[in-house]
Design an enzyme around this catalytic site. Structure first.
Site, PDB file in Angstrom:
ATOM      1  CE  LYS A  13      -1.237  -0.029   4.957  1.00 49.63           C
ATOM      2  NZ  LYS A  13       0.130  -0.302   5.321  1.00 49.63           N
ATOM      3  NE  ARG A 133       9.809  -0.805   7.996  1.00 48.41           N
ATOM      4  CZ  ARG A 133       8.525  -0.547   7.819  1.00 48.41           C
ATOM      5  NH1 ARG A 133       8.115  -0.018   6.701  1.00 48.41           N
ATOM      6  NH2 ARG A 133       7.652  -0.820   8.758  1.00 48.41           N
TER       7      ARG A 133
HETATM    8  P1  AMP Z   1       4.131   1.288   8.933  1.00 47.81           P
HETATM    9  O1  AMP Z   1       5.285   1.907   8.227  1.00 47.81           O
HETATM   10  O2  AMP Z   1       2.814   1.894   8.556  1.00 47.81           O
HETATM   11  O3  AMP Z   1       4.123  -0.207   8.855  1.00 47.81           O
HETATM   12  O4  AMP Z   1       4.318   1.641  10.495  1.00 47.81           O
HETATM   13  C1  AMP Z   1       5.453   1.206  11.212  1.00 47.81           C
HETATM   14  C2  AMP Z   1       5.156   1.220  12.716  1.00 47.81           C
HETATM   15  O5  AMP Z   1       4.793   2.546  13.125  1.00 47.81           O
HETATM   16  C3  AMP Z   1       3.981   0.353  13.152  1.00 47.81           C
HETATM   17  O6  AMP Z   1       4.357  -0.986  13.371  1.00 47.81           O
HETATM   18  C4  AMP Z   1       3.573   1.041  14.433  1.00 47.81           C
HETATM   19  O7  AMP Z   1       4.464   0.751  15.496  1.00 47.81           O
HETATM   20  C5  AMP Z   1       3.757   2.506  14.096  1.00 47.81           C
HETATM   21  N1  AMP Z   1       2.533   3.107  13.503  1.00 47.81           N
HETATM   22  C6  AMP Z   1       2.381   3.613  12.246  1.00 47.81           C
HETATM   23  N2  AMP Z   1       1.147   4.101  12.053  1.00 47.81           N
HETATM   24  C7  AMP Z   1       0.480   3.889  13.224  1.00 47.81           C
HETATM   25  C8  AMP Z   1      -0.849   4.144  13.665  1.00 47.81           C
HETATM   26  N3  AMP Z   1      -1.761   4.716  12.859  1.00 47.81           N
HETATM   27  N4  AMP Z   1      -1.175   3.793  14.927  1.00 47.81           N
HETATM   28  C9  AMP Z   1      -0.276   3.224  15.763  1.00 47.81           C
HETATM   29  N5  AMP Z   1       0.976   2.935  15.403  1.00 47.81           N
HETATM   30  C10 AMP Z   1       1.373   3.261  14.151  1.00 47.81           C
END
Ligand code: AMP
Length: 186
Positions: A13, A133
């Site tokens: 996404k 990452r």
């Molecule tokens: P992503 O890059 O969207 O996979 O986000 C990486 C990490 O950031 C996630 O595993 C969460 O720890 C944190 N994170 C990102 N967006 C959110 C959200 N909307 N609510 C809570 N934690 C978030």
């Protein structure tokens, strides 16, 4: 258009959202990107989020909701946007609904990239090798998937009830998925 992109970690996404936002001139807001930048810069938000992210857990709703509130107050979501990685919980989705209501923002679609767990694990392990990452190790990925299925997937119902949920098969080539997304936003 005002869009939310939903899908498990590794569903593609982020890639699709960046490409679409660029083509259409919409804002792409990834809460994961904002948090990673905050951790790197050592800000207060970064310090509070760091541990949760490293464990593959969600950071507390209040932190994320105020982050989005600031963006809306600054007028950053006034001319078309894609939210990527937010909302992640039912309380976040409900807060977002309220913020949209107050600011007269209409959500056009919640696009859901459908990808099964097996494919996700395969993909993220590939990404881990390429990008390094910190939250792409096998245990953390499994935890992020579990968190997604338990805490994020339930918000699909909310958007289904609002008749904006638009599922797209996500186990295809990036170009085919992009074409399918373009069809539903034009
Ligand atoms: P992503 O890059 O969207 O996979 O986000 C990486 C990490 O950031 C996630 O595993 C969460 O720890 C944190 N994170 C990102 N967006 C959110 C959200 N909307 N609510 C809570 N934690 C978030």
């Amino acid at each position: 258009m005002n869009l939310i992109f939903l899908g498990p970690p590794g569903s593609g996404k982020g890639t699709q959202a960046v490409r679409l936002a660029k083509e259409k001139g919409w804002v792409h807001l990834s809460t994961g990107d904002v948090l990673r930048a905050a951790v790197k810069a050592g800000t207060e938000l970064g310090k509070q989020a760091d541990g949760f992210m490293t464990r593959g857990e969600l950071v507390p709703d209040e932190l994320i909701v105020s982050l989005i509130e600031e963006k809306i107050a600054a007028g950053e979501l006034a001319n078309g946007f894609i939210l990527d990685g937010f909302p992640r919980t039912v309380p976040q989705a409900k807060s977002l609904d309220e913020m949209f209501g107050k600011n007269k923002i209409k959500l056009d679609k919640a696009i859901l990239l459908d990808v099964g767990d097996e494919e996700i694990l395969k993909r993220i392990m590939g990404r881990a090798e390429k990008e390094g990452r910190a939250d792409d190790t096998p245990d953390v990925v499994r935890n992020r998937l579990k968190v997604y299925r338990e805490q994020t997937q339930p918000i699909e119902n909310l958007y289904r009830e609002q008749s904006v949920l638009t599922p797209i098969p996500g186990e295809d080539t990036p170009d085919n998925i992009y074409a399918a997304i373009l069809k539903v936003v034009s």
